[in-house]
Design an enzyme around this catalytic site. Structure first.
Site, PDB file in Angstrom:
ATOM      1  N   HIS A 168      43.699  34.438  53.338  1.00  0.00           N
ATOM      2  CA  HIS A 168      43.197  33.331  52.520  1.00  0.00           C
ATOM      3  C   HIS A 168      42.970  32.067  53.347  1.00  0.00           C
ATOM      4  CE1 HIS A 168      42.184  31.059  49.086  1.00  0.00           C
ATOM      5  NE2 HIS A 168      43.138  31.413  48.251  1.00  0.00           N
ATOM      6  N   ASP A 387      28.579  47.725  43.835  1.00  0.00           N
ATOM      7  CA  ASP A 387      28.312  49.170  43.744  1.00  0.00           C
ATOM      8  C   ASP A 387      27.969  49.687  45.139  1.00  0.00           C
ATOM      9  OD1 ASP A 387      27.305  51.705  43.355  1.00  0.00           O
ATOM     10  OD2 ASP A 387      25.952  51.148  41.712  1.00  0.00           O
TER      11      ASP A 387
END
Length: 444
Positions: A168, A387
């Site tokens: 992060h 996807d």
């Protein structure tokens, strides 16, 4: 009465098959990028975890893993920072460094073939999900000697789980999902990605900040005190019609002098803040803080592109007494949130940066404020469009890292449209109250 959970039930039986490393397929030489003021406060947070659960990709699992790795080799040419490590220069200023001789991104292949995707879809907490995500409880500072991205691909009975754990300190949610969608694009046959990452962080801020990390990093890494109340996590799904009801209620009586309606985000924020405050049964004089991690790409001067790669977020705080919050209609809280967000312009961001640079404070992941509700992620991220060629995800979740009492992750709902899923972590008694709160749940 709560059912006693055995250790067998708590953990999935996940078998690690192998661990490899993937780096850009082209030689890039040595590349360095200084971490800037927007990145550094998160150095003592934990790695950020995202889990995507798919129904497809399992028939030829080994082929799927190779396809994902091949796509990764290509996309890392543009996102090479994720294949690097943290480092410090001679002045002790943090930077992210990539070199061709580094190992790159860690990729773990695993199997949990007794588990069906439906089992994971029903799972509200993250205890079971932990086994599907790498780097549980690993601090970002460890990026000095660990990969900045670790990926676990787990074969399930009828699908696969893709657990991605990002450092992060080098990127926020916008950059995370830019990377994920770009990786999916390559796996789907594109020769190149449609949006290049903007990699020069110093365009947003070029102040060199030297950090003394030792005490906070050690403190943050300590075991949690035994007295910490147990947390529970739950996903609350708000359909498009529920969101419309929430928004209509908050906008029913606009405050005097208001010039614009409350947004979906501000309306849902108000709804959650009120409900969590009720669930906690706070005293009227107790303070409660609402915290939002706001994207500053378009707020800084000059504005940065959406493709800016790094952290370009800041926490915005709103505070009031629980009694005031509860005694007032919802537009009271919505107006406070709206004003705080609107006021966070380039001047406010500059002031916050200068103040922090004069006395750099390393935040702990739970420093969001007293009795807080803290919102991360965004329903704007197109998480269900990721996807890789074997269908859209069935579910997208955050991992166990960086959770505390009051942490909320918002995601677009699986149903599409304006539906929103809220992943909420609360102390167990408060969660029990929230689950029974009909006003919050909006029974349809």
């Amino acid at each position: 009465m709560a059912t006693q959970i055995t250790n067998e039930e708590k953990h999935l039986k996940v078998e690690i098959l192998n661990k490899t490393h993937v780096k850009p397929q082209k030689s890039l030489g040595k590349k360095e990028c200084q971490l800037v003021t927007f990145d550094l406060p998160y150095i003592a947070f934990y790695y950020n975890q995202k889990l995507l659960i798919y129904k497809g990709g399992v028939d030829k699992f080994e082929d799927t893993v190779e396809k994902l790795k091949d796509g990764l080799r290509v996309v890392l040419e543009d996102f090479h920072q994720l294949a690097g490590k943290l480092d410090k220069d001679e002045d002790g200023v943090f930077k992210v460094v990539y070199d061709d001789d580094m190992e790159g991104v860690e990729v773990v292949s695993a199997t949990a073939e007794s588990i069906e995707t439906a089992d994971l879809m029903d799972e509200d907490g993250t205890v079971k999900l932990k086994e599907l995500m790498p780097y549980n409880g690993v601090l970002n500072i460890e990026g000095l000697h660990r990969p900045l991205l670790s990926i676990q691909i787990t074969k399930l009975k009828d699908g696969l789980a893709l657990g991605c754990t990002f450092n992060h300190a080098i990127l926020d949610g916008t950059s995370t999902w830019h990377f994920m969608s770009s990786w999916a694009e390559i796996c789907n046959g594109s020769k190149s990605i449609s949006v290049q990452p903007f990699l020069d962080r110093t365009q947003a801020r070029n102040t060199r900040v030297k950090l003394d990390l030792t005490p906070p990093a050690q403190q943050n890494g300590d075991a949690k005190p035994a007295a910490a109340p147990p947390l529970r996590e739950k996903i609350f799904r708000f359909s498009e019609s529920a969101i419309e009801k929430i928004k209509a209620k908050v906008n029913a009586n606009p405050p005097e002098g208001s010039t614009k309606p409350f947004s979906t985000f501000q309306s849902l924020s108000t709804h959650i803040w009120h409900a969590v405050t009720r669930a906690r049964q706070l005293k009227p004089e107790d303070y409660t803080v609402y915290t939002v991690f706001a994207d500053c790409r378009k707020r800084v001067d000059p504005p940065m592109p959406d493709s800016y790669f790094g952290n370009l977020i800041q926490a915005i705080f709103t505070v009031t007494a629980a009694g005031l919050l509860q005694a007032n209609p919802p537009e009271f809280a919505a107006s406070m949130i709206q004003k705080a967000i609107d006021a966070h312009d380039a001047k406010a961001i500059e002031g916050r940066n200068k103040e922090w640079e004069s006395n750099p404070v390393i935040f702990q992941y739970k420093d969001a404020g007293v009795n807080c509700v803290a919102v991360g992620s965004s329903p704007r991220f197109k998480v269900y469009d990721v996807d890789f060629g074997f269908g859209k995800p069935e579910s997208v979740r955050s991992g166990a890292n960086n959770r505390f009492d009051g942490m909320v992750y918002l995601y677009q709902g699986k149903d599409g449209g304006r539906s929103i899923d809220a992943e909420i972590s609360l102390e167990a008694t408060a969660m029990e109250n929230l689950e029974k709160d009909k006003e919050f749940l909006i029974q349809e």
